[in-house]
Motif scaffolding. Sequence first.
Motif, PDB file in Angstrom:
ATOM      1  N   ARG A  22       0.833  -1.205   0.000  1.00  0.00           N
ATOM      2  CA  ARG A  22       0.000   0.000   0.000  1.00  0.00           C
ATOM      3  C   ARG A  22       0.868   1.255   0.000  1.00  0.00           C
ATOM      4  O   ARG A  22       0.550   2.235  -0.669  1.00  0.00           O
ATOM      5  N   ASP A  23       1.969   1.234   0.756  1.00  0.00           N
ATOM      6  CA  ASP A  23       2.873   2.378   0.763  1.00  0.00           C
ATOM      7  C   ASP A  23       3.438   2.630  -0.637  1.00  0.00           C
ATOM      8  O   ASP A  23       3.552   3.779  -1.072  1.00  0.00           O
ATOM      9  N   VAL A  24       3.772   1.549  -1.327  1.00  0.00           N
ATOM     10  CA  VAL A  24       4.302   1.668  -2.695  1.00  0.00           C
ATOM     11  C   VAL A  24       3.250   2.288  -3.611  1.00  0.00           C
ATOM     12  O   VAL A  24       3.536   3.218  -4.381  1.00  0.00           O
ATOM     13  N   LEU A  25       2.024   1.799  -3.513  1.00  0.00           N
ATOM     14  CA  LEU A  25       0.969   2.298  -4.396  1.00  0.00           C
ATOM     15  C   LEU A  25       0.557   3.720  -4.037  1.00  0.00           C
ATOM     16  O   LEU A  25       0.200   4.498  -4.921  1.00  0.00           O
ATOM     17  N   ASP A  26       0.614   4.067  -2.767  1.00  0.00           N
ATOM     18  CA  ASP A  26       0.331   5.450  -2.373  1.00  0.00           C
ATOM     19  C   ASP A  26       1.372   6.387  -2.990  1.00  0.00           C
ATOM     20  O   ASP A  26       1.041   7.473  -3.487  1.00  0.00           O
ATOM     21  N   ALA A  27       2.636   5.953  -2.969  1.00  0.00           N
ATOM     22  CA  ALA A  27       3.703   6.768  -3.561  1.00  0.00           C
ATOM     23  C   ALA A  27       3.500   6.909  -5.063  1.00  0.00           C
ATOM     24  O   ALA A  27       3.661   7.991  -5.635  1.00  0.00           O
ATOM     25  N   LEU A  28       3.138   5.808  -5.711  1.00  0.00           N
ATOM     26  CA  LEU A  28       2.893   5.863  -7.159  1.00  0.00           C
ATOM     27  C   LEU A  28       1.682   6.731  -7.478  1.00  0.00           C
ATOM     28  O   LEU A  28       1.682   7.460  -8.474  1.00  0.00           O
ATOM     29  N   SER A  29       0.655   6.665  -6.634  1.00  0.00           N
ATOM     30  CA  SER A  29      -0.542   7.485  -6.857  1.00  0.00           C
ATOM     31  C   SER A  29      -0.191   8.967  -6.829  1.00  0.00           C
ATOM     32  O   SER A  29      -0.639   9.745  -7.687  1.00  0.00           O
ATOM     33  N   ARG A  30       0.598   9.350  -5.831  1.00  0.00           N
ATOM     34  CA  ARG A  30       0.998  10.757  -5.733  1.00  0.00           C
ATOM     35  C   ARG A  30       1.852  11.171  -6.933  1.00  0.00           C
ATOM     36  O   ARG A  30       1.703  12.275  -7.465  1.00  0.00           O
ATOM     37  N   MET A  31       2.746  10.284  -7.358  1.00  0.00           N
ATOM     38  CA  MET A  31       3.586  10.576  -8.511  1.00  0.00           C
ATOM     39  C   MET A  31       2.752  10.773  -9.769  1.00  0.00           C
ATOM     40  O   MET A  31       2.971  11.705 -10.542  1.00  0.00           O
ATOM     41  N   ILE A  32       1.785   9.888  -9.955  1.00  0.00           N
ATOM     42  CA  ILE A  32       0.935   9.951 -11.146  1.00  0.00           C
ATOM     43  C   ILE A  32       0.160  11.257 -11.184  1.00  0.00           C
ATOM     44  O   ILE A  32       0.042  11.910 -12.220  1.00  0.00           O
ATOM     45  N   GLU A  33      -0.377  11.660 -10.017  1.00  0.00           N
ATOM     46  CA  GLU A  33      -1.128  12.914  -9.976  1.00  0.00           C
ATOM     47  C   GLU A  33      -0.213  14.116 -10.204  1.00  0.00           C
ATOM     48  O   GLU A  33      -0.534  15.029 -10.972  1.00  0.00           O
ATOM     49  N   GLU A  34       0.943  14.116  -9.547  1.00  0.00           N
ATOM     50  CA  GLU A  34       1.877  15.234  -9.703  1.00  0.00           C
ATOM     51  C   GLU A  34       2.368  15.359 -11.145  1.00  0.00           C
ATOM     52  O   GLU A  34       2.556  16.473 -11.654  1.00  0.00           O
ATOM     53  N   GLN A  35       2.560  14.221 -11.809  1.00  0.00           N
ATOM     54  CA  GLN A  35       3.053  14.234 -13.183  1.00  0.00           C
ATOM     55  C   GLN A  35       1.935  14.428 -14.203  1.00  0.00           C
ATOM     56  O   GLN A  35       2.191  14.615 -15.387  1.00  0.00           O
ATOM     57  N   GLY A  36       0.687  14.365 -13.749  1.00  0.00           N
ATOM     58  CA  GLY A  36      -0.440  14.550 -14.657  1.00  0.00           C
ATOM     59  C   GLY A  36      -0.611  13.414 -15.642  1.00  0.00           C
ATOM     60  O   GLY A  36      -1.068  13.625 -16.772  1.00  0.00           O
TER      61      GLY A  36
END
Length: 243
Positions: A22-36
Amino acid sequence: MASDSLRGDDVLHALPANSTSRDVLDALSRMIEEQGLKVGDRLPPEVEIARQLGIGRAKVREALTSWQNMGIVTRNKKAGTRLAAEVSSNAIHLPVTLKLEAESLLRTHAVRRPLELETARLAAQQANDKQRLLIEARAAELMAVFQAGEDWRVADYKFHAAVHLACGNPLFGELIQQIQQGFNEVYEAPFGQPHLGAATIPLHAPLAEAIVAGDEVEAERLMGEIMDMVEAEIRQVMETQNV
């Protein structure tokens, strides 16, 4: 048009060594949003995600497999890992990780619903005497645990497993388990509420009675009511969090 590259080299931040999927996916989620990133865009390779997060590649693969099972990404050797669902907090005013959790749960629930309804109907039609006794026993166990105020999740799992077994087609149980596994590997307690769906437990006793009595229509109706109540509770939690 979908892009094949992220802006910048290091777009993820290192995680603690004991981080979960979940920590990994939370980090990826934030990255995806920040990168658009949008549907169809490609994520970095597993090895690169692991390097940036400072964790083992196996943990990254486990996390991405969970997302694949939930329909959030597609994965193959030639095309890499690409987004198959929107990962954004723009649609509703929820943090992106919570919104993704809610949408993932609703997505898996929508697929599971017709399978559970048909399983209940077939169990009422196909169950033999031994299977009916097992369903009665599992229902009694579930109600006893629930009424005692104890953790009923294992008993609930055993009850539904008995219904799946009685339907005469093992594929139903296997498919339902596969659908839930991807979600449960990441979100052990949806929205931090381990007993989501508690209001449906009293309906399991009449559901068992309908199956044992061979009443296909009533068994299917009750299972539908249970699934509808769970969906309504998920949406209510979303609205509460939104507020």
